[in-house]
Design a protein around this motif. Structure first.
Motif, PDB file in Angstrom:
ATOM      1  N   GLN A 265       0.825  -1.202   0.000  1.00 29.66           N
ATOM      2  CA  GLN A 265       0.000   0.000   0.000  1.00 29.66           C
ATOM      3  C   GLN A 265       0.859   1.253   0.000  1.00 29.66           C
ATOM      4  N   MET A 268       1.863   2.718  -3.183  1.00 28.53           N
ATOM      5  CA  MET A 268       0.881   3.441  -4.001  1.00 28.53           C
ATOM      6  C   MET A 268       1.196   4.930  -4.060  1.00 28.53           C
ATOM      7  N   GLY A 281      -6.427   1.988   0.214  1.00 29.52           N
ATOM      8  CA  GLY A 281      -5.374   1.263  -0.489  1.00 29.52           C
ATOM      9  C   GLY A 281      -5.205  -0.147   0.044  1.00 29.52           C
ATOM     10  N   THR A 284      -7.857  -2.503  -1.312  1.00 27.85           N
ATOM     11  CA  THR A 284      -7.749  -2.951  -2.703  1.00 27.85           C
ATOM     12  C   THR A 284      -6.866  -4.180  -2.872  1.00 27.85           C
ATOM     13  N   ILE A 285      -5.993  -4.439  -1.918  1.00 30.13           N
ATOM     14  CA  ILE A 285      -5.078  -5.575  -2.061  1.00 30.13           C
ATOM     15  C   ILE A 285      -5.309  -6.667  -1.017  1.00 30.13           C
ATOM     16  N   ARG A 329     -10.560  -4.049  -5.313  1.00 32.61           N
ATOM     17  CA  ARG A 329      -9.649  -4.227  -6.436  1.00 32.61           C
ATOM     18  C   ARG A 329      -8.852  -2.955  -6.666  1.00 32.61           C
ATOM     19  N   LEU A 330      -7.626  -3.103  -7.152  1.00 31.69           N
ATOM     20  CA  LEU A 330      -6.818  -1.932  -7.484  1.00 31.69           C
ATOM     21  C   LEU A 330      -7.502  -1.069  -8.532  1.00 31.69           C
ATOM     22  N   SER A 331      -8.170  -1.716  -9.481  1.00 28.98           N
ATOM     23  CA  SER A 331      -8.847  -0.959 -10.527  1.00 28.98           C
ATOM     24  C   SER A 331      -9.952  -0.083  -9.943  1.00 28.98           C
ATOM     25  N   PHE A 335      -6.224   2.420 -10.181  1.00 27.48           N
ATOM     26  CA  PHE A 335      -4.970   1.946 -10.770  1.00 27.48           C
ATOM     27  C   PHE A 335      -5.248   1.099 -12.010  1.00 27.48           C
ATOM     28  N   LEU A 343       4.388   0.737  -9.047  1.00 28.22           N
ATOM     29  CA  LEU A 343       4.035   0.184  -7.739  1.00 28.22           C
ATOM     30  C   LEU A 343       5.133  -0.748  -7.246  1.00 28.22           C
ATOM     31  N   TYR A 368       0.052  -7.844  -7.275  1.00 21.09           N
ATOM     32  CA  TYR A 368      -0.506  -6.603  -7.816  1.00 21.09           C
ATOM     33  C   TYR A 368      -1.381  -6.894  -9.029  1.00 21.09           C
ATOM     34  N   LEU A 372      -5.664  -6.356  -9.487  1.00 24.78           N
ATOM     35  CA  LEU A 372      -6.300  -5.444 -10.436  1.00 24.78           C
ATOM     36  C   LEU A 372      -7.751  -5.831 -10.699  1.00 24.78           C
TER      37      LEU A 372
END
Length: 372
Positions: A265, A268, A281, A284-285, A329-331, A335, A343, A368, A372
């Motif tokens: 994170q 990011m 953040g 998202t992961i 999700r990162l998206s 991201f 990243l 990562y 996504l």
């Protein structure tokens, strides 16, 4: 059994204890720089209350109120200049984790110089460290009892920690009454940070029986209280329990440290086009990390799931993120595939504390990409 536990921060916890800020600060110095964010502390009256109790105790206070949600090295350096120019001998941090981190970095900068080059380094202890009094107003980061300040060095585009024993605040004044003005969205983001601290304090390689006791208590509180707070429920007991959970999480960060999600994170911050809070953040992961790490600490993760209200930790965390309105999700956080290289390059710090053995760049890239 071997346990190492050392927290030099004096904790003053309880409703109404902001009234003791002046006395605690005056014991450390006569001239304070109060470090906070740009708006919230003024608009909710907490800044005025803090300045009042400082003045009543005979503490002359200057205010630096230019801290961003993710504090930057230029802001810290500006705070250092103000502290030096006004002959401040103690720093007071007032606000969420960003304000507290900026305050701690300011104190360090008064002895070590510009903050940017310090980011990513662990500093040796000094005999003349500038004391910090930390006053958290959110239930999340636990920064009031940790030995790190997460700062973005704008020259390198690097978001990482300045670490060392001198980063520990001398005193933490934790008044649960200050949580009453936190909006639901912010409570969700900071609250998930507290969840992550508890989870990682339970499964980390440096975890011990004491940190796991803290984690169990924190997860029990958060599993029952966090969604209620985010939904708008208030009350003295609820705020008190949330403040305690955040404090316990901070104690775990200070002793057992954190795991890979925190390293991922913090990276990011190397993608300046995407502005995302620490809690969002992490969200998202987290599902992707859990899916990969589960087999390496199955019993521990099963306990976490139970404490959060499900037999399955994956279901528990997914449900919690949904209830909190946080991305998974990162998206969803903004991201895209083109951000993966930046990243990955931004990941710093110790990854050996994670339950997953042999973490390397290739694995982090895969996580990562899966996130996504």
């Amino acid at each position: 059994m071997i346990i190492d536990f050392s927290i030099p921060t004096r904790v003053v916890f309880g409703r109404g204890r902001l009234a003791e800020l002046g006395r605690e600060t005056r014991a450390l110095g006569a001239s304070a720089l109060l470090v906070c964010g740009r708006n919230a502390m003024r608009s909710n009256g907490i800044l005025a209350a803090a300045l009042s109790v400082l003045g009543q105790a005979g503490v002359r206070a200057e205010v630096f109120d230019q801290v961003s949600p993710d504090p930057r090295s230029v802001e810290v350096d500006a705070a250092v200049r103000m502290a030096v120019q006004t002959s401040c001998d103690v720093i007071v941090g007032l606000g969420g984790g960003s304000a507290l981190d900026a305050a701690k970095a300011t104190a360090i900068g008064m002895r070590h110089g510009e903050s940017g080059p310090l980011v990513g380094h662990t500093l040796p202890a000094t005999e003349d460290a500038v004391p910090v009094v930390a006053v958290p107003t959110t239930a999340g980061s636990g920064a009031e009892v940790t030995k790190a300040a997460i700062i973005t060095d704008i020259e390198r585009g690097l978001k990482s920690g300045i670490r060392g024993e001198d980063l520990f605040p001398r005193v933490a004044v934790v008044d649960p009454d200050l949580l009453g003005s936190v909006p639901g969205g912010l409570a969700a983001e900071t609250g998930f940070d507290a969840v992550a601290h508890a989870v990682e304090g339970y499964v980390a390689r440096r975890a011990n029986r004491l940190t796991r006791l803290f984690a169990v208590e924190a997860l029990d509180i958060l599993g029952g209280c966090l969604t209620r707070v985010v939904a708008g429920e208030t009350g003295a007991e609820l705020h008190e329990r949330m403040a305690l959970a955040a404090l316990l999480g901070g104690l775990n960060v200070a002793t057992a440290s954190t795991c890979l999600p925190h390293r991922m994170q913090q990276a990011m911050g190397s993608v300046p086009a995407v502005a995302i809070s620490h809690g969002r953040g992490l969200a998202t992961i987290y599902p992707t990390w859990l899916a990969h790490a589960y087999s390496h600490a199955t019993a521990e993760f099963d306990t976490v799931g139970t404490l959060l209200g499900d037999d399955d930790v994956h279901t528990a965390v997914s449900r919690l993120l949904s209830e909190l309105g946080l991305p998974r999700r990162l998206s969803e956080g903004g991201f895209g595939p083109l951000d993966i290289d930046r990243l990955l390059a931004g990941v710093t710090g110790n990854v050996d504390n994670d339950p997953v053995p042999g973490i390397n760049g290739e694995l982090i890239r895969k996580l990562y990409e899966r996130a996504l």
